[in-house]
Write a protein that holds these residues in place. Structure first.
Motif, mmCIF file in Angstrom:
data_model
loop_
_atom_site.group_PDB
_atom_site.id
_atom_site.type_symbol
_atom_site.label_atom_id
_atom_site.label_comp_id
_atom_site.label_asym_id
_atom_site.label_seq_id
_atom_site.Cartn_x
_atom_site.Cartn_y
_atom_site.Cartn_z
ATOM 1 N N VAL A 118 -24.821 16.256 13.357
ATOM 2 C CA VAL A 118 -23.552 16.644 12.746
ATOM 3 C C VAL A 118 -23.765 17.921 11.945
ATOM 4 O O VAL A 118 -24.545 17.935 10.981
ATOM 5 C CB VAL A 118 -23.004 15.519 11.835
ATOM 6 N N PRO A 119 -23.124 19.019 12.307
ATOM 7 C CA PRO A 119 -23.323 20.281 11.587
ATOM 8 C C PRO A 119 -22.592 20.293 10.246
ATOM 9 O O PRO A 119 -21.856 19.362 9.901
ATOM 10 C CB PRO A 119 -22.727 21.321 12.545
ATOM 11 N N MET A 120 -22.782 21.350 9.499
ATOM 12 C CA MET A 120 -22.141 21.489 8.202
ATOM 13 C C MET A 120 -20.663 21.861 8.387
ATOM 14 O O MET A 120 -20.257 22.412 9.407
ATOM 15 C CB MET A 120 -22.842 22.558 7.359
ATOM 16 N N VAL A 121 -19.893 21.504 7.363
ATOM 17 C CA VAL A 121 -18.469 21.837 7.345
ATOM 18 C C VAL A 121 -18.188 22.658 6.097
ATOM 19 O O VAL A 121 -18.864 22.526 5.074
ATOM 20 C CB VAL A 121 -17.594 20.566 7.366
ATOM 21 N N ARG A 122 -17.175 23.505 6.171
ATOM 22 C CA ARG A 122 -16.787 24.342 5.036
ATOM 23 C C ARG A 122 -15.545 23.701 4.407
ATOM 24 O O ARG A 122 -14.452 23.793 4.940
ATOM 25 C CB ARG A 122 -16.494 25.765 5.514
ATOM 26 N N ILE A 123 -15.717 23.073 3.256
ATOM 27 C CA ILE A 123 -14.664 22.274 2.656
ATOM 28 C C ILE A 123 -14.685 22.427 1.132
ATOM 29 O O ILE A 123 -15.598 23.021 0.555
ATOM 30 C CB ILE A 123 -14.841 20.772 3.010
ATOM 31 N N ASP B 102 -17.268 16.483 17.684
ATOM 32 C CA ASP B 102 -16.392 16.587 18.848
ATOM 33 C C ASP B 102 -16.032 18.052 19.029
ATOM 34 O O ASP B 102 -15.178 18.583 18.323
ATOM 35 C CB ASP B 102 -15.134 15.748 18.641
ATOM 36 N N ALA B 103 -16.747 18.729 19.964
ATOM 37 C CA ALA B 103 -16.547 20.165 20.220
ATOM 38 C C ALA B 103 -16.789 20.945 18.936
ATOM 39 O O ALA B 103 -17.896 20.954 18.408
ATOM 40 C CB ALA B 103 -15.153 20.405 20.792
ATOM 41 N N ASP B 104 -15.757 21.595 18.410
ATOM 42 C CA ASP B 104 -15.923 22.423 17.218
ATOM 43 C C ASP B 104 -15.450 21.711 15.958
ATOM 44 O O ASP B 104 -15.090 22.357 14.975
ATOM 45 C CB ASP B 104 -15.178 23.742 17.385
ATOM 46 N N ARG B 105 -15.440 20.378 15.984
ATOM 47 C CA ARG B 105 -14.973 19.616 14.825
ATOM 48 C C ARG B 105 -15.917 18.453 14.530
ATOM 49 O O ARG B 105 -16.576 17.921 15.432
ATOM 50 C CB ARG B 105 -13.566 19.071 15.058
ATOM 51 N N VAL B 106 -15.927 18.079 13.267
ATOM 52 C CA VAL B 106 -16.648 16.881 12.836
ATOM 53 C C VAL B 106 -15.621 15.778 12.641
ATOM 54 O O VAL B 106 -14.605 15.969 11.966
ATOM 55 C CB VAL B 106 -17.416 17.148 11.531
ATOM 56 N N ARG B 107 -15.901 14.613 13.244
ATOM 57 C CA ARG B 107 -14.983 13.490 13.141
ATOM 58 C C ARG B 107 -15.592 12.423 12.240
ATOM 59 O O ARG B 107 -16.745 12.029 12.413
ATOM 60 C CB ARG B 107 -14.685 12.912 14.516
ATOM 61 N N VAL B 108 -14.787 11.959 11.284
ATOM 62 C CA VAL B 108 -15.191 10.896 10.364
ATOM 63 C C VAL B 108 -14.273 9.699 10.598
ATOM 64 O O VAL B 108 -13.041 9.838 10.590
ATOM 65 C CB VAL B 108 -15.100 11.362 8.896
ATOM 66 N N ARG B 109 -14.897 8.518 10.787
ATOM 67 C CA ARG B 109 -14.120 7.307 11.083
ATOM 68 C C ARG B 109 -14.468 6.224 10.066
ATOM 69 O O ARG B 109 -15.639 5.896 9.874
ATOM 70 C CB ARG B 109 -14.430 6.819 12.487
ATOM 71 N N ILE B 110 -13.452 5.679 9.401
ATOM 72 C CA ILE B 110 -13.608 4.531 8.495
ATOM 73 C C ILE B 110 -12.913 3.349 9.143
ATOM 74 O O ILE B 110 -11.690 3.367 9.324
ATOM 75 C CB ILE B 110 -13.019 4.812 7.090
ATOM 76 N N THR C 240 -10.589 14.697 11.033
ATOM 77 C CA THR C 240 -11.484 15.722 11.566
ATOM 78 C C THR C 240 -11.481 16.940 10.653
ATOM 79 O O THR C 240 -10.498 17.224 9.970
ATOM 80 C CB THR C 240 -11.040 16.160 12.977
ATOM 81 N N LEU C 241 -12.607 17.659 10.662
ATOM 82 C CA LEU C 241 -12.765 18.884 9.871
ATOM 83 C C LEU C 241 -13.425 19.941 10.739
ATOM 84 O O LEU C 241 -14.328 19.625 11.532
ATOM 85 C CB LEU C 241 -13.624 18.616 8.633
ATOM 86 N N PRO C 242 -12.998 21.202 10.622
ATOM 87 C CA PRO C 242 -13.622 22.261 11.426
ATOM 88 C C PRO C 242 -15.084 22.462 11.054
ATOM 89 O O PRO C 242 -15.468 22.364 9.890
ATOM 90 C CB PRO C 242 -12.783 23.506 11.096
ATOM 91 N N VAL C 243 -15.891 22.768 12.066
ATOM 92 C CA VAL C 243 -17.314 23.047 11.849
ATOM 93 C C VAL C 243 -17.465 24.441 11.231
ATOM 94 O O VAL C 243 -16.724 25.374 11.561
ATOM 95 C CB VAL C 243 -18.074 22.960 13.182
ATOM 96 N N ASP C 244 -18.423 24.579 10.308
ATOM 97 C CA ASP C 244 -18.714 25.872 9.671
ATOM 98 C C ASP C 244 -19.748 26.614 10.511
ATOM 99 O O ASP C 244 -20.912 26.219 10.575
ATOM 100 C CB ASP C 244 -19.236 25.642 8.254
ATOM 101 N N TYR C 245 -19.316 27.702 11.204
ATOM 102 C CA TYR C 245 -20.221 28.480 12.045
ATOM 103 C C TYR C 245 -20.798 29.693 11.312
ATOM 104 O O TYR C 245 -21.467 30.523 11.911
ATOM 105 C CB TYR C 245 -19.470 28.969 13.299
ATOM 106 N N ARG C 246 -20.500 29.859 10.033
ATOM 107 C CA ARG C 246 -20.988 31.027 9.297
ATOM 108 C C ARG C 246 -22.481 30.915 9.009
ATOM 109 O O ARG C 246 -23.008 29.839 8.843
ATOM 110 C CB ARG C 246 -20.212 31.179 7.997
#
Length: 885
Positions: free
Chosen positions: A766-771, A804-812, A879-885
């Motif tokens: 799971v990559p990093m997210v910018r949040i 999931d592709a360019d997004r991180v999915r979190v499921r509770i 879902t949250l966008p993946v941080d590609y920076r």
């Protein structure tokens, strides 16, 4: 790969098909078992594939299969489900036809439809079986069918020239080309003749010998086989070209653009089919042009109907139909062709009468060849079999007998005005009286009565004004020249006047159509409700077409007389559902009294417009159809505008209410926050001295402190919600590992989970997210508290992270009672509470936690939704966008 050579994703998706997605919206797949002629084994191959699919568990249904008593075909039918046919009585004859409505209700995965080109019995919804197949495909049902090459519309004349037999049942090439799969069934001619001799090929009763001697000759069979193979190869080439174009690898375009001239003569049908084949070989667009000159008004009714038939044939074969009003045929055609970039011109050629050649007259083809520099002009002679011999008259000289009686009366009036003065006025002066009468007759009643009046005027002038009176003899030989000049002048003036009057009528008709469209457009622009739009349509169209007008919007009739006939209502409902024209003078439900046009815009169903002529024998012309479709588009646009206006007004009211609500919430929260903090601090101070207080007082203070805490949390949520909805909250974006944020959230709710098990799982990397870490932590806390509130004390709560592709999915997920049907979307609304809490916590839901989660996630460019788990309980996913920076 450069941008110029990058494949077009839309074209690729279109080529891949529509197997995925919502099955309710999926279009069915069509497979055609294609052969050169009857007896090659198309039905046998179709049934063999159906049995294989049926044995694999597919839902296969026989809609129509004709076995014609052949044992091997009957053996394949056994064991397959067969849909009963419906009985149709036509002229006291009982016929069995395919039951389209029953098939749509049954909705199998695959249905077998033998004889694709079959003509349905009168009274059926569609005249042709291929149209039934189209409706099945539109409703997501796969279809297998059979077709012989002689039934293809564009090859109809080729087969007729080869075999001498006109095939009446045809299928448009567009339907054939749109098939998802073509299975070519082919056997050698010798084997087919052997099958024919063994009685394995079906031919009509009494026609076996004639069929064997004529149609089933070896030379014919070989030629038909070649045509079938060539047509199948052309379709493969077209598919390869489409794939190459989608991949950005298409060959350079030929630049050809073909125009075929269409008229009332039967040669036009051959021209259209020839042009279709030429366009397919050249892979060029083609148009069918009908030049609507003054000649159109002089055509017989049969000739006008043939014009409409030919134009519909061109449309079925894929041409774009153009109607052009013009005076001079050759110059108008060449001007249109050059202005629109046509490179080829296809037209028929007829031999000129000898008398026109003497006067130097040229045919249209000769004029076009002489003046068409830069165009490739192709002419065809009528040297092939035709379907009809009547070509229609050039001029309708025989009008109503009443018109000739009036022409006689006008000549009599001219005579009566001159007779009293013949003794005092030179006889030659009375010629103008008769010419005036001829002009009046030509202007009012056309060229036929005017020619009659010309001849009658010469006779009357000789009888009444040339001595000796009351005889057709004359003393002065010069009167012979006078009579000739008078007759010639009358004929010329009469014909020119009739032609000018005809042009004036055409201009008035064109002006009337333009005025109608302008009036309808202007009237529709000033109304904004469906009811007012319906009144405009009725007020403008009813007198213009002498027809009863009815309008339906969203399934409700808003104007016109209520229709009680079930057949008419069925036609209206079919048009509303399929968004295709139907009713009288159309290819669908042609026995209906009214013509029904769909009102649709940008794929949105808006309603149906119907026109029912008060004269039930009247037929709508093709030009009227164009006007109807234009009016329908104007009404559809008005209905769409009315709908958008209503939606905009509703949105504006909701927006204003939302703003007011947010202001009130923010004001209320600010006003409550300080006193609540003071009260909470005071109660906390008293609780620190609990040892000095009675137990009852301690219990009451504890309860008060809990209530104040919940109220403070509620006020904090109100403030946060107001900040999010007002756009005042500024997000502090930083790169985070979502697992670290989740760990902080789990630590904060650890005291609340009690005996519940809480497990986490990470799938893959799971990559990093910018949040904004604090806000996403609040989202996780709210979702976890929600799961705790709806899970039993010994329940299980899982927290899953995946990419999931360019997004991180979190499921509770939880294993509680789950969501009720329809709650999946509503639970994220403000102040909406769902389900029944299974927790023994003292907190109660305020209906803001999930709404805050939705606002925060969407502010981060993510999505949040909920659904029930197959094994029970509910899952909340964001879902949250993946941080590609």
């Amino acid at each position: 790969m450069t941008p110029d050579t990058r494949p077009d994703p839309d074209k690729l998706l279109a080529l891949v098909g529509n197997d995925g997605g919502d099955s309710a919206r999926r279009r069915g797949r069509l497979k055609i078992f294609f052969g050169a002629n009857a007896g090659v084994g198309k039905t046998y191959a179709m049934l063999s594939e159906a049995r294989r699919l049926h044995s694999d568990g597919h839902d296969v249904l026989i809609g129509v299969v004709e076995h014609h008593g052949r044992a091997e075909t009957q053996a394949l039918i056994e064991g397959l489900p067969i849909m009963p046919r419906r009985e149709v009585v036509h002229r006291h004859v009982h016929l069995s036809e395919f039951d389209l409505d029953a098939a749509l209700s049954r909705k199998p995965a695959l249905i077998l439809m033998d004889e694709y080109a079959h003509t349905n019995a009168p009274g059926s919804r569609h005249p042709k079986r291929w149209q039934d197949v189209e409706e099945l495909l539109d409703n997501g049902i796969d279809v297998c069918t059979t077709l012989n090459v002689q039934h293809l519309e564009s090859l109809n004349d080729v087969v007729a020239r080869l075999t001498g037999v006109w095939v009446k049942e045809t299928v448009p090439d567009a339907a054939f080309d749109a098939a998802d799969e073509i299975a070519l069934i082919d056997i050698p001619p010798d084997e087919l003749l052997k099958r024919l001799s063994e009685g394995k090929v079906y031919v009509t009763d009494g026609a076996h010998t004639r069929a064997a001697d004529n149609f089933f000759r070896k030379a014919n069979l070989g030629r038909l086989r070649e045509i079938a193979l060539r047509r199948a190869a052309e379709r493969v080439d077209a598919q390869n070209d489409a794939l190459s174009a989608a991949m950005g690898q298409s060959e350079a375009a030929t630049g050809d653009k073909i125009l075929v001239l269409v008229g009332p003569d039967p040669l036009s049908a051959l021209l259209i089919r020839h042009t279709k084949r030429m366009a397919d070989r050249s892979r060029a667009p083609w148009y069918a042009l009908y030049l609507q000159t003054d000649r159109h008004e002089t055509l017989s009714d049969n000739a006008r109907r043939r014009v409409e038939t030919h134009l519909r044939l061109a449309e079925r074969l894929g041409a774009r139909v153009v109607r052009l009003n013009a005076g001079r045929a050759a110059s108008s055609i060449l001007t249109y062709a050059r202005q629109n970039g046509f490179t080829r011109l296809v037209l028929g050629h007829t031999t000129q009468p000898w008398w026109r050649s003497l006067w130097g007259g040229q045919s249209l083809s000769q004029k076009l060849i002489a003046q068409g520099a830069g165009l490739e002009i192709i002419t065809l002679n009528a040297d092939t079999p035709t379907e009809a011999k009547d070509t229609g008259s050039r001029f309708r000289l025989t009008t109503s007998p009443r018109d000739y009686l009036i022409a006689t009366a006008i000549t009599g009036v001219a005579t009566a005005l001159g007779v009293p003065f013949r003794a005092v006025i030179d006889p030659d002066s009375f010629i103008m009286l008769y010419i005036t009468g001829v002009v009046v007759t030509a202007a009012r009643y056309g060229i036929g009565p005017s020619l009659f009046a010309s001849v009658l005027s010469v006779c009357a002038f000789n009888w009444f004004f040339v001595q000796p009176y009351y005889s057709f003899t004359f003393d002065n030989v010069s009167y012979a020249l006078t009579f000739a000049v008078m007759l010639t002048t009358s004929l010329i003036v009469g014909s020119l006047t009739a032609r000018l009057s005809l042009h004036a009528r055409l201009a008035r008709r064109s002006e009337a159509e333009t005025r109608l469209l302008y009036d309808v457009s202007r009237a529709l622009s000033s109304v904004s409700t469906p009811e007012a739009i319906g009144q405009v349509a009725q007020r403008q169209l009813q007198p213009a077409f002498d027809a009863d007008i009815a309008l339906w919007h969203d399934g409700v009739q808003i104007t016109g007389e209520p229709i009680g006939d079930p057949r008419e209502l069925g036609a209206m409902q079919w048009v509303a559902q399929n968004r295709q024209i139907a009713g009288r003078d159309s290819d669908t439900l042609p026995t209906a009294q009214g013509l029904y046009l769909p009102l649709a815009l940008e794929g949105t169903r808006l309603g149906v417009l119907s026109l029912t002529p008060k004269d039930r024998t009247r037929q709508f012309s093709g030009a009227e159809h164009l006007v109807f479709e234009t009016v329908a588009s104007l009404i559809g646009g008005a209905l769409q505008r009315a709908r958008q206006t209503q939606i905009a007004e509703t949105s504006r009211v909701e927006s204003e209410n939302e703003k007011l609500r947010n202001v009130l919430l923010a004001s209320l929260s600010h006003d409550l926050k300080t006193p609540l903090t003071v009260m909470n601090g005071a109660v906390g101070t008293l609780l620190k001295m609990r040892k000095k207080l009675p137990r009852e007082a301690v219990d009451e203070l504890t309860a008060l402190w809990n209530h104040l805490t919940r109220l403070q949390k509620f006020v904090s949520n109100l403030l946060r919600m107001a900040a999010l909805t007002s756009g005042q909250l500024k997000l502090n974006f930083e790169p985070y590992l979502i697992q670290e944020v989740a760990g902080a959230a789990l630590a904060r709710i650890d005291a609340q989970k009690g005996q519940r098990r809480l497990q986490t799982q990470t799938i893959g990397t799971v990559p990093m997210v910018r949040i904004d870490g604090a806000l996403i932590e609040q989202v996780l806390i709210n979702l976890l508290e929600n799961a705790i509130a709806h899970t039993a004390d010994d329940g299980l709560i899982s927290l899953t992270f995946e990419t999931d592709a360019d997004r991180v999915r979190v499921r509770i997920s939880d294993n509680g009672p789950g969501l009720k049907p329809g709650e999946e979307d509503r639970i994220f609304e403000k102040f909406y509470t769902y389900g029944q809490q299974t927790s023994d916590r003292q907190t109660e839901s305020t209906g803001l936690g999930l709404a805050i989660c939705k606002a925060i996630v969407e502010a981060h460019g993510g999505l949040i939704y909920a659904k029930n788990n197959p094994s029970g309980g509910a899952s909340f996913i964001f879902t949250l966008p993946v941080d590609y920076r």
